[in-house]
Design a protein around this motif. Structure first.
Motif, PDB file in Angstrom:
ATOM      1  N   SER A  37       9.922  42.952 -65.879  1.00 55.68           N
ATOM      2  CA  SER A  37      10.718  42.817 -64.654  1.00 55.68           C
ATOM      3  C   SER A  37      10.534  41.425 -64.043  1.00 55.68           C
ATOM      4  N   GLN A  38       9.401  40.789 -64.366  1.00 55.86           N
ATOM      5  CA  GLN A  38       9.108  39.444 -63.838  1.00 55.86           C
ATOM      6  C   GLN A  38       9.528  38.336 -64.798  1.00 55.86           C
ATOM      7  N   SER A  39       9.894  38.692 -66.024  1.00 55.35           N
ATOM      8  CA  SER A  39      10.164  37.657 -67.029  1.00 55.35           C
ATOM      9  C   SER A  39      11.391  36.835 -66.674  1.00 55.35           C
ATOM     10  N   ARG A  54      15.634  42.366 -71.637  1.00 50.94           N
ATOM     11  CA  ARG A  54      14.613  42.758 -70.647  1.00 50.94           C
ATOM     12  C   ARG A  54      14.117  44.186 -70.921  1.00 50.94           C
ATOM     13  N   ASN A  88      18.099  34.508 -65.194  1.00 52.44           N
ATOM     14  CA  ASN A  88      17.162  33.775 -64.309  1.00 52.44           C
ATOM     15  C   ASN A  88      17.253  32.274 -64.487  1.00 52.44           C
ATOM     16  N   ASP A 136       5.503  46.524 -68.054  1.00 54.14           N
ATOM     17  CA  ASP A 136       6.095  46.232 -66.755  1.00 54.14           C
ATOM     18  C   ASP A 136       6.408  44.761 -66.490  1.00 54.14           C
ATOM     19  N   ILE A 137       5.678  43.900 -67.170  1.00 55.88           N
ATOM     20  CA  ILE A 137       5.799  42.460 -66.975  1.00 55.88           C
ATOM     21  C   ILE A 137       7.251  41.987 -67.152  1.00 55.88           C
ATOM     22  N   LYS A 185      15.258  36.263 -56.176  1.00 54.54           N
ATOM     23  CA  LYS A 185      15.480  36.049 -57.602  1.00 54.54           C
ATOM     24  C   LYS A 185      14.742  34.799 -58.084  1.00 54.54           C
ATOM     25  N   LYS A 186      14.130  34.883 -59.284  1.00 52.77           N
ATOM     26  CA  LYS A 186      13.457  33.696 -59.827  1.00 52.77           C
ATOM     27  C   LYS A 186      14.447  32.929 -60.702  1.00 52.77           C
ATOM     28  N   LYS A 219       3.201  36.128 -68.248  1.00 57.54           N
ATOM     29  CA  LYS A 219       3.614  35.566 -66.947  1.00 57.54           C
ATOM     30  C   LYS A 219       4.110  34.132 -67.106  1.00 57.54           C
TER      31      LYS A 219
END
Ligand code: PEP
Length: 256
Positions: free
Chosen positions: A204-206, A192, A229, A201-202, A2-3, A161
């Motif tokens: 999921s990383q946000s 999200r 997060n 798709d980005i 997890k970030k 990103k």
């Protein structure tokens, strides 16, 4: 893994003396920690220099609470992105609800600030959130999606990103009333999902931070939620003990 980002927003609090004392204490406590996430403090502009010089080789990074989007010129009282970069800032909060309401900042201005930060390689933490009235009248997502539509326009995939979203229900900021874990997870999940539908798709990383009366007692539960997060923390980031306790909660989650 997890970030997580743990960010302290000091607002208009501290002076050179008290911010120096805070940084020296936090430096001492965190210097031997092997943190797997980013810890950030955002002091007032005039304390950035002393905080950055104390924390420059540490586990703690320093950011600003605001900026102006023009490069330079006749903007009395404003601070440019380049000035923040030259002093060593890595992040900058934009669109905090206090700036939206007290200083009349629009989504358009917030978007320009975010773009100026991204262009210079700083990461914007863009705040969104509904008032109690908006929540009670069933308009939470109308408000959040409108802010997402207008404060987040024109970012490239690369920009995404580096963009951090902070969900801060206005009714929870500085009130001691925290969103319940269910309310927080639902809002983060829907944010999200909306970002994914709109920008791909980005999402999921946000990084989506929760802000609103997060403290040492509720941090573990909130930070543990699937779509949370990290935290943008006001009051509890001003006391070394509570801020370090929140850092420890994040560490515990990543080690479990
Ligand atoms: C904030 O300033 O963004 C904030 C969330 O404040 P507090 O933690 O004091 O509610």
């Amino acid at each position: 893994m997890k970030k997580i980002l743990i960010a302290g927003n000091w607002k208009m609090n501290t002076n050179v003396e008290s911010s120096t004392e805070f940084c020296l204490n936090v430096l001492e406590i965190t210097k031997n920690m092997d943190l797997k996430f980013t810890v950030l403090i955002c002091p007032p502009f005039v304390n950035l220099g002393n905080c950055i010089s104390i924390l420059k080789d540490s586990n703690v990074t320093v950011g600003a609470q605001n900026c102006w989007y023009e490069e330079k010129g006749a903007f009395t009282g404003e601070i440019s992105v380049d000035m923040l970069k030259s002093v060593g800032c890595t992040y900058c909060i934009v669109g905090h609800s206090e700036r939206r309401t007290i200083f009349g900042e629009s989504d358009e201005i917030i978007n320009k600030k975010a773009k100026a930060l991204l262009k210079s390689g700083l990461k914007p933490i863009i705040c969104i959130g509904e008032t109690l009235e908006e929540r009670n009248s069933g308009n939470t997502y109308k408000v959040l999606f409108h802010q997402l539509d207008n404060s987040f326009v024109g970012f490239s995939e690369e920009d995404w990103k580096n963009v951090v979203i902070a969900y801060e229900p206005v009714w929870a900021i500085g009130t001691g009333v925290t969103a319940t874990p269910e309310q927080a997870q639902e809002a983060h999940h829907n944010i999200r999902k909306y970002v994914a539908e709109k920008y791909g798709d980005i999402a999921s990383q946000s990084l989506i931070l929760y802000g609103g009366s997060m403290n040492e007692k509720n941090a573990l539960e909130l930070l543990n939620l699937d779509d949370v997060n990290g935290g943008l923390i006001g009051g509890a980031s001003l006391k070394v003990d509570s801020f370090v306790s929140i850092i420890n909660s994040a560490e515990q989650i990543l080690n479990s």
